[in-house]
Scaffold this motif. Structure first.
Motif, mmCIF file in Angstrom:
data_model
loop_
_atom_site.group_PDB
_atom_site.id
_atom_site.type_symbol
_atom_site.label_atom_id
_atom_site.label_comp_id
_atom_site.label_asym_id
_atom_site.label_seq_id
_atom_site.Cartn_x
_atom_site.Cartn_y
_atom_site.Cartn_z
ATOM 1 N N ARG A 35 -14.966 -5.113 7.548
ATOM 2 C CA ARG A 35 -15.942 -5.741 8.438
ATOM 3 C C ARG A 35 -16.426 -4.796 9.541
ATOM 4 N NH1 ARG A 35 -15.956 -11.776 10.165
ATOM 5 N NH2 ARG A 35 -18.204 -11.845 10.111
ATOM 6 N N HIS A 36 -15.486 -4.171 10.270
ATOM 7 C CA HIS A 36 -15.880 -3.332 11.401
ATOM 8 C C HIS A 36 -15.463 -1.867 11.262
ATOM 9 C CE1 HIS A 36 -16.000 -7.362 13.401
ATOM 10 N NE2 HIS A 36 -17.177 -6.879 13.708
ATOM 11 N N GLY A 37 -14.741 -1.542 10.194
ATOM 12 C CA GLY A 37 -14.375 -0.152 9.967
ATOM 13 C C GLY A 37 -13.157 0.341 10.719
ATOM 14 N N SER A 38 -12.431 -0.548 11.396
ATOM 15 C CA SER A 38 -11.194 -0.110 12.049
ATOM 16 C C SER A 38 -10.256 0.465 11.001
ATOM 17 C CB SER A 38 -10.517 -1.283 12.759
ATOM 18 O OG SER A 38 -11.280 -1.704 13.866
ATOM 19 N N LEU A 39 -9.516 1.497 11.374
ATOM 20 C CA LEU A 39 -8.597 2.172 10.457
ATOM 21 C C LEU A 39 -7.162 1.927 10.889
ATOM 22 C CD1 LEU A 39 -10.507 5.568 10.254
ATOM 23 C CD2 LEU A 39 -10.589 3.684 8.605
ATOM 24 N N PHE A 40 -6.343 1.460 9.950
ATOM 25 C CA PHE A 40 -4.929 1.191 10.198
ATOM 26 C C PHE A 40 -4.099 2.185 9.404
ATOM 27 C CE2 PHE A 40 -7.160 -2.709 10.942
ATOM 28 C CZ PHE A 40 -6.509 -3.306 12.004
ATOM 29 N N ASP A 41 -3.139 2.819 10.049
ATOM 30 C CA ASP A 41 -2.232 3.730 9.354
ATOM 31 C C ASP A 41 -1.455 2.937 8.310
ATOM 32 O OD1 ASP A 41 -0.779 6.527 9.516
ATOM 33 O OD2 ASP A 41 0.755 4.957 9.334
ATOM 34 N N SER A 42 -1.461 3.393 7.071
ATOM 35 C CA SER A 42 -0.797 2.635 6.006
ATOM 36 C C SER A 42 0.728 2.630 6.148
ATOM 37 C CB SER A 42 -1.191 3.163 4.627
ATOM 38 O OG SER A 42 -0.696 4.462 4.421
ATOM 39 N N CYS A 43 1.273 3.581 6.894
ATOM 40 C CA CYS A 43 2.729 3.644 7.075
ATOM 41 C C CYS A 43 3.224 2.833 8.264
ATOM 42 C CB CYS A 43 3.169 5.098 7.237
ATOM 43 S SG CYS A 43 2.790 6.126 5.815
ATOM 44 N N TYR A 93 -0.461 0.691 12.496
ATOM 45 C CA TYR A 93 -1.097 0.820 13.815
ATOM 46 C C TYR A 93 -2.559 1.238 13.691
ATOM 47 C CZ TYR A 93 -1.997 2.234 18.610
ATOM 48 O OH TYR A 93 -2.536 2.357 19.857
ATOM 49 N N CYS A 94 -3.411 0.659 14.540
ATOM 50 C CA CYS A 94 -4.830 1.007 14.609
ATOM 51 C C CYS A 94 -5.104 1.648 15.966
ATOM 52 C CB CYS A 94 -5.690 -0.247 14.449
ATOM 53 S SG CYS A 94 -7.460 0.079 14.576
ATOM 54 N N ASP A 95 -5.740 2.813 15.946
ATOM 55 C CA ASP A 95 -6.039 3.491 17.214
ATOM 56 C C ASP A 95 -7.542 3.633 17.452
ATOM 57 O OD1 ASP A 95 -6.802 5.455 15.449
ATOM 58 O OD2 ASP A 95 -5.398 6.971 16.172
ATOM 59 N N ASN A 96 -8.358 2.799 16.748
ATOM 60 C CA ASN A 96 -9.799 2.936 16.903
ATOM 61 C C ASN A 96 -10.517 1.618 16.636
ATOM 62 O OD1 ASN A 96 -10.754 2.653 14.012
ATOM 63 N ND2 ASN A 96 -9.186 4.221 13.825
ATOM 64 N N GLY A 97 -11.777 1.567 17.000
ATOM 65 C CA GLY A 97 -12.630 0.430 16.668
ATOM 66 C C GLY A 97 -12.229 -0.864 17.344
ATOM 67 N N GLU A 98 -12.714 -1.955 16.786
ATOM 68 C CA GLU A 98 -12.507 -3.284 17.350
ATOM 69 C C GLU A 98 -11.035 -3.698 17.402
ATOM 70 O OE1 GLU A 98 -14.902 -5.117 18.681
ATOM 71 O OE2 GLU A 98 -16.554 -3.830 18.061
ATOM 72 N N PRO A 146 -9.383 -1.251 0.531
ATOM 73 C CA PRO A 146 -10.153 -0.042 0.813
ATOM 74 C C PRO A 146 -9.326 0.908 1.680
ATOM 75 C CG PRO A 146 -11.095 -1.932 1.991
ATOM 76 C CD PRO A 146 -9.942 -2.433 1.175
ATOM 77 N N MET A 147 -9.116 2.131 1.187
ATOM 78 C CA MET A 147 -8.305 3.114 1.903
ATOM 79 C C MET A 147 -8.973 4.481 1.843
ATOM 80 S SD MET A 147 -4.381 2.090 0.926
ATOM 81 C CE MET A 147 -3.739 3.335 2.038
ATOM 82 N N ARG A 148 -8.658 5.272 2.870
ATOM 83 C CA ARG A 148 -9.111 6.663 2.905
ATOM 84 C C ARG A 148 -8.111 7.458 3.727
ATOM 85 N NH1 ARG A 148 -14.556 6.581 4.874
ATOM 86 N NH2 ARG A 148 -13.590 6.107 6.867
ATOM 87 N N ASP A 149 -7.651 8.570 3.197
ATOM 88 C CA ASP A 149 -6.756 9.491 3.910
ATOM 89 C C ASP A 149 -5.550 8.775 4.522
ATOM 90 O OD1 ASP A 149 -8.488 11.611 3.314
ATOM 91 O OD2 ASP A 149 -9.680 11.248 5.117
ATOM 92 N N GLY A 150 -4.921 7.883 3.751
ATOM 93 C CA GLY A 150 -3.710 7.204 4.223
ATOM 94 C C GLY A 150 -3.970 6.108 5.241
ATOM 95 N N GLN A 151 -5.219 5.656 5.330
ATOM 96 C CA GLN A 151 -5.541 4.599 6.279
ATOM 97 C C GLN A 151 -6.214 3.433 5.565
ATOM 98 O OE1 GLN A 151 -7.812 7.006 9.147
ATOM 99 N NE2 GLN A 151 -6.131 6.613 10.569
ATOM 100 N N ILE A 152 -5.845 2.225 5.984
ATOM 101 C CA ILE A 152 -6.457 0.997 5.487
ATOM 102 C C ILE A 152 -7.725 0.773 6.299
ATOM 103 C CG2 ILE A 152 -6.144 -1.500 5.243
ATOM 104 C CD1 ILE A 152 -3.057 -0.881 5.282
ATOM 105 N N ILE A 153 -8.826 0.493 5.614
ATOM 106 C CA ILE A 153 -10.114 0.328 6.278
ATOM 107 C C ILE A 153 -10.471 -1.152 6.339
ATOM 108 C CG2 ILE A 153 -12.570 0.898 6.218
ATOM 109 C CD1 ILE A 153 -11.743 3.268 4.337
ATOM 110 N N VAL A 204 0.839 -1.193 0.000
ATOM 111 C CA VAL A 204 0.000 0.000 0.000
ATOM 112 C C VAL A 204 0.876 1.246 0.000
ATOM 113 C CG1 VAL A 204 -1.997 -1.074 1.120
ATOM 114 C CG2 VAL A 204 -0.219 -0.028 2.523
ATOM 115 N N PRO A 205 0.369 2.333 -0.589
ATOM 116 C CA PRO A 205 1.118 3.589 -0.556
ATOM 117 C C PRO A 205 1.224 4.110 0.869
ATOM 118 C CG PRO A 205 -0.758 3.730 -2.075
ATOM 119 C CD PRO A 205 -0.887 2.459 -1.310
#
Length: 149
Positions: free
Chosen positions: A85-93, A96-101, A75-82, A33-34
């Motif tokens: 299933r639950h919408g957790s966002l992972f920083d593409s760089c 790390y995930c700081d939200n959701g499940e 699926p990505m938005r604003d540099g985050q991998i989505i 991923v970019p």
């Protein structure tokens, strides 16, 4: 060292899916991923600071092993991998995930090297390149078109 693709392809398509065999011989999907955190795109050392412009992660959420790329792109938005299933966002760089499940988890990474010409190589000692595309793709090329949300 196995040649995978180019940073240009990953940035244009939004992601790139391939399959490896881990050190136990098990197949595992990996996404490229970019990563927009890259401060320096070129280096005179033969390897590029673009190492951060593309990152490689195991193709599954840390919460319930949901695949990010099912053959349609990551699926990505604003540099985050989505996580689809639950919408957790992972920083593409950083992965790390700081939200959701999946909060407070980090995606398992795979070592790659981006050379100064943008060519990406698999350099992980615990992984052997199997083929482009997902596990079920029989080694043939697969489209990993970017999905925008």
């Amino acid at each position: 060292m196995e040649r995978l693709t180019t940073a240009e392809t990953v940035h244009e398509e939004g992601s790139w899916l391939f399959t490896i065999r881990d050190r136990h011989g098990e197949k595992e999907e990996v996404i490229l991923v970019p990563c927009e955190d890259s401060a320096e795109e070129n280096s005179s050392s033969g390897q590029s600071g673009a190492d951060d412009s593309v990152e490689a992660w195991i193709n599954r959420c840390t919460h319930e092993a949901q695949r990010f790329d099912t053959g349609q792109g990551v699926p990505m938005r604003d540099g985050q991998i989505i996580c689809p299933r639950h919408g957790s966002l992972f920083d593409s760089c950083s992965g790390y995930c700081d939200n959701g499940e999946a909060a407070d988890t980090t995606l398992p990474g795979v070592d790659i090297t981006v050379h100064s010409d943008g060519t990406i190589f698999l350099t992980d000692d615990d992984a052997t390149f199997a083929h482009e595309g997902g596990i079920d793709d029989d080694g043939g090329p697969d489209s990993t078109s970017h999905i925008s949300l």
